[in-house]
Design a protein around this motif. Structure first.
Motif, PDB file in Angstrom:
ATOM      1  N   SER A   2       0.845  -1.190   0.000  1.00 33.70           N
ATOM      2  CA  SER A   2       0.000   0.000   0.000  1.00 33.70           C
ATOM      3  C   SER A   2       0.882   1.243   0.000  1.00 33.70           C
ATOM      4  CB  SER A   2      -0.917  -0.008   1.217  1.00 33.70           C
ATOM      5  OG  SER A   2      -0.154  -0.026   2.376  1.00 33.70           O
ATOM      6  N   ALA A   3       0.357   2.291  -0.611  1.00 33.87           N
ATOM      7  CA  ALA A   3       1.126   3.514  -0.771  1.00 33.87           C
ATOM      8  C   ALA A   3       1.527   4.061   0.588  1.00 33.87           C
ATOM      9  CB  ALA A   3       0.297   4.536  -1.527  1.00 33.87           C
ATOM     10  N   GLY A   4       2.696   4.651   0.647  1.00 32.12           N
ATOM     11  CA  GLY A   4       3.116   5.283   1.884  1.00 32.12           C
ATOM     12  C   GLY A   4       3.952   4.383   2.765  1.00 32.12           C
ATOM     13  N   GLN A   5       3.918   3.054   2.490  1.00 37.45           N
ATOM     14  CA  GLN A   5       4.722   2.140   3.301  1.00 37.45           C
ATOM     15  C   GLN A   5       6.195   2.363   2.996  1.00 37.45           C
ATOM     16  OE1 GLN A   5       2.774  -1.661   2.315  1.00 37.45           O
ATOM     17  NE2 GLN A   5       3.143  -2.163   4.444  1.00 37.45           N
ATOM     18  N   ALA A   6       7.018   2.345   4.003  1.00 37.55           N
ATOM     19  CA  ALA A   6       8.441   2.580   3.797  1.00 37.55           C
ATOM     20  C   ALA A   6       9.149   1.278   3.464  1.00 37.55           C
ATOM     21  CB  ALA A   6       9.023   3.227   5.042  1.00 37.55           C
ATOM     22  N   ARG A   8      11.060  -1.318   0.711  1.00 31.19           N
ATOM     23  CA  ARG A   8      11.880  -1.222  -0.492  1.00 31.19           C
ATOM     24  C   ARG A   8      11.103  -1.831  -1.656  1.00 31.19           C
ATOM     25  NH1 ARG A   8      17.337  -0.533  -1.822  1.00 31.19           N
ATOM     26  NH2 ARG A   8      18.146  -2.087  -3.275  1.00 31.19           N
ATOM     27  N   MET A   9      10.821  -1.029  -2.657  1.00 29.88           N
ATOM     28  CA  MET A   9      10.025  -1.493  -3.801  1.00 29.88           C
ATOM     29  C   MET A   9      10.931  -2.028  -4.904  1.00 29.88           C
ATOM     30  SD  MET A   9       7.198   1.475  -4.458  1.00 29.88           S
ATOM     31  CE  MET A   9       6.602   2.543  -3.181  1.00 29.88           C
ATOM     32  N   ARG A  10      10.360  -2.915  -5.741  1.00 29.38           N
ATOM     33  CA  ARG A  10      11.016  -3.338  -6.992  1.00 29.38           C
ATOM     34  C   ARG A  10      10.386  -2.531  -8.124  1.00 29.38           C
ATOM     35  NH1 ARG A  10      10.604  -8.251  -9.220  1.00 29.38           N
ATOM     36  NH2 ARG A  10      12.768  -8.472  -9.819  1.00 29.38           N
ATOM     37  N   ILE A  11      11.227  -1.729  -8.790  1.00 29.52           N
ATOM     38  CA  ILE A  11      10.707  -0.797  -9.797  1.00 29.52           C
ATOM     39  C   ILE A  11      11.370  -1.071 -11.142  1.00 29.52           C
ATOM     40  CG2 ILE A  11      10.501   1.629 -10.453  1.00 29.52           C
ATOM     41  CD1 ILE A  11      10.760   2.332  -7.451  1.00 29.52           C
ATOM     42  N   HIS A  32      14.906   2.327  -3.247  1.00 30.25           N
ATOM     43  CA  HIS A  32      14.248   1.173  -3.866  1.00 30.25           C
ATOM     44  C   HIS A  32      15.196   0.434  -4.807  1.00 30.25           C
ATOM     45  CE1 HIS A  32      10.607   2.754  -2.127  1.00 30.25           C
ATOM     46  NE2 HIS A  32      10.814   3.912  -2.729  1.00 30.25           N
ATOM     47  N   HIS A  33      14.769  -0.780  -5.184  1.00 29.65           N
ATOM     48  CA  HIS A  33      15.559  -1.575  -6.127  1.00 29.65           C
ATOM     49  C   HIS A  33      15.098  -1.252  -7.551  1.00 29.65           C
ATOM     50  CE1 HIS A  33      17.764  -4.765  -7.952  1.00 29.65           C
ATOM     51  NE2 HIS A  33      16.664  -5.356  -8.393  1.00 29.65           N
ATOM     52  N   ILE A  34      16.010  -0.701  -8.349  1.00 31.36           N
ATOM     53  CA  ILE A  34      15.669  -0.315  -9.728  1.00 31.36           C
ATOM     54  C   ILE A  34      16.125  -1.403 -10.684  1.00 31.36           C
ATOM     55  CG2 ILE A  34      16.048   1.386 -11.562  1.00 31.36           C
ATOM     56  CD1 ILE A  34      14.633   2.625  -9.188  1.00 31.36           C
ATOM     57  N   ILE A  35      15.186  -1.883 -11.504  1.00 33.27           N
ATOM     58  CA  ILE A  35      15.533  -2.773 -12.604  1.00 33.27           C
ATOM     59  C   ILE A  35      15.550  -1.892 -13.852  1.00 33.27           C
ATOM     60  CG2 ILE A  35      14.874  -4.834 -13.909  1.00 33.27           C
ATOM     61  CD1 ILE A  35      13.158  -5.537 -11.295  1.00 33.27           C
ATOM     62  N   ALA A  36      16.751  -1.591 -14.329  1.00 32.77           N
ATOM     63  CA  ALA A  36      16.903  -0.655 -15.447  1.00 32.77           C
ATOM     64  C   ALA A  36      16.624  -1.356 -16.766  1.00 32.77           C
ATOM     65  CB  ALA A  36      18.316  -0.075 -15.441  1.00 32.77           C
ATOM     66  N   ALA A  37      15.836  -0.709 -17.619  1.00 30.32           N
ATOM     67  CA  ALA A  37      15.531  -1.276 -18.937  1.00 30.32           C
ATOM     68  C   ALA A  37      15.751  -0.224 -20.015  1.00 30.32           C
ATOM     69  CB  ALA A  37      14.080  -1.770 -18.970  1.00 30.32           C
ATOM     70  N   GLY A  38      16.231  -0.688 -21.157  1.00 31.36           N
ATOM     71  CA  GLY A  38      16.442   0.217 -22.299  1.00 31.36           C
ATOM     72  C   GLY A  38      16.649  -0.591 -23.549  1.00 31.36           C
ATOM     73  N   PRO A  65       7.183 -10.093  -8.021  1.00 32.99           N
ATOM     74  CA  PRO A  65       6.285  -9.082  -8.568  1.00 32.99           C
ATOM     75  C   PRO A  65       6.932  -7.701  -8.521  1.00 32.99           C
ATOM     76  CG  PRO A  65       5.585  -9.711  -6.373  1.00 32.99           C
ATOM     77  CD  PRO A  65       6.773 -10.558  -6.694  1.00 32.99           C
ATOM     78  N   LEU A  66       6.406  -6.820  -9.321  1.00 30.85           N
ATOM     79  CA  LEU A  66       6.898  -5.444  -9.356  1.00 30.85           C
ATOM     80  C   LEU A  66       5.956  -4.551  -8.553  1.00 30.85           C
ATOM     81  CD1 LEU A  66       7.679  -5.327 -13.177  1.00 30.85           C
ATOM     82  CD2 LEU A  66       9.385  -5.238 -11.333  1.00 30.85           C
ATOM     83  N   ASP A  67       6.527  -3.578  -7.878  1.00 24.56           N
ATOM     84  CA  ASP A  67       5.714  -2.594  -7.160  1.00 24.56           C
ATOM     85  C   ASP A  67       5.399  -1.390  -8.037  1.00 24.56           C
ATOM     86  OD1 ASP A  67       5.730  -3.765  -4.347  1.00 24.56           O
ATOM     87  OD2 ASP A  67       7.873  -3.716  -4.828  1.00 24.56           O
TER      88      ASP A  67
END
Ligand SMILES: NC(=O)c1ccc[n+]([C@@H]2O[C@H](COP(=O)([O-])OP(=O)(O)OC[C@H]3O[C@@H](n4cnc5c(N)ncnc54)[C@H](OP(=O)(O)O)[C@@H]3O)[C@@H](O)[C@H]2O)c1
Length: 214
Positions: A2-6, A8-11, A32-38, A65-67
């Motif tokens: 849920s939004a606002g939770q502190a 670490r998201m997977r983005i 947060h954990h960034i999965i970089a794509a390009g 899953p992704l956040d």
């Protein structure tokens, strides 16, 4: 999540290697954990104009899953309208903007639904040209305004509390050298300031919004 939770998201960040994407990665990557794509760089390779490539990128970003899915990619062609003539899709000077910046991001959002957690988020990128025209910018204005319309509508239909917003930056300080001549009189914004709007979208609670950074 849920939004606002502190937590670490997977983005998944599409366009992470670009001018705007690097600033967004710097802002969100601290928490947060960034999965970089390009297309040519990143943990995951993806061609926005190819739906199969988008699906493969999501499969690679799994397991887990992704956040959030964020897109800071999307190309348009700039050309004076006097040089643009009626043409079918595919041959039109508007093809790049329609297939890449507009439909590419729309397809990314559609595919993201299956991979986001309940309450996850999608953040796309339009630009100031959705509201303020410049000479030669009709394709960008078209794609940007269409994206904003899509996001307003999609927010109402997304399942499982998934949110969607679009960030509309002005010309970036970092892009003035390349594009400044087209944007005389526009107040440039640092990419780091634009990145805060992505943070508000990903880490906040709003949906269906256009976050204007100008
Ligand atoms: N720069 C500005 O002043 C400004 C202002 C307002 C809005 N915007 C919008 O913000 C977005 C990013 O701009 P930018 O200046 O950061 O661009 P950029 O520096 O050219 O970076 C674009 C990034 O997106 C990736 N990319 C481009 N086309 C792609 C595709 N078809 N499929 C997958 N990845 C793709 C590129 O990956 P590779 O390098 O791997 O090819 C690169 O990492 C654009 O939509 C632009 O219209 C920019």
């Amino acid at each position: 999540m849920s939004a606002g939770q502190a937590t670490r998201m997977r983005i998944l960040l599409v366009g992470a290697g670009g001018t705007l994407g690097r600033a967004v990665a710097a802002e969100l990557g601290t928490r947060h954990h960034i999965i970089a794509a390009g297309r040519k760089s990143g943990h995951v390779r993806l061609e926005l104009t190819d739906p199969a490539s988008i699906r493969q990128a999501f499969a690679k970003a799994a397991p887990g899953p992704l956040d959030a899915v964020v897109c800071t990619a999307g190309e348009v062609a700039f050309a004076p309208m006097s040089t643009i003539h009626p043409a079918p899709i595919g041959e039109s000077a508007y093809t790049l903007g329609l297939t890449n910046k507009l439909l590419g991001q729309v397809n990314l959002a559609l595919a993201a639904r299956e991979h986001l957690v309940d309450g996850g988020s999608i953040t796309l990128t339009s630009g100031i040209l959705s509201e303020v025209p410049v000479a030669g910018g009709s394709s960008a204005s078209m794609a940007d305004a269409a994206l904003e319309g899509f996001v307003r509508a999609a927010a109402a239909e997304l399942p499982r509390g998934i949110r969607i917003n679009v960030v509309s930056p002005s010309i970036l300080v970092e892009s003035l050298e390349a594009f400044g001549a087209m944007f005389r009189g526009f107040e440039p914004v640092p990419a780091a300031r634009a990145a805060l709007a992505y943070s508000r979208s990903v880490e906040g609670i709003q949906t269906g919004q256009v976050f204007r950074v100008y």
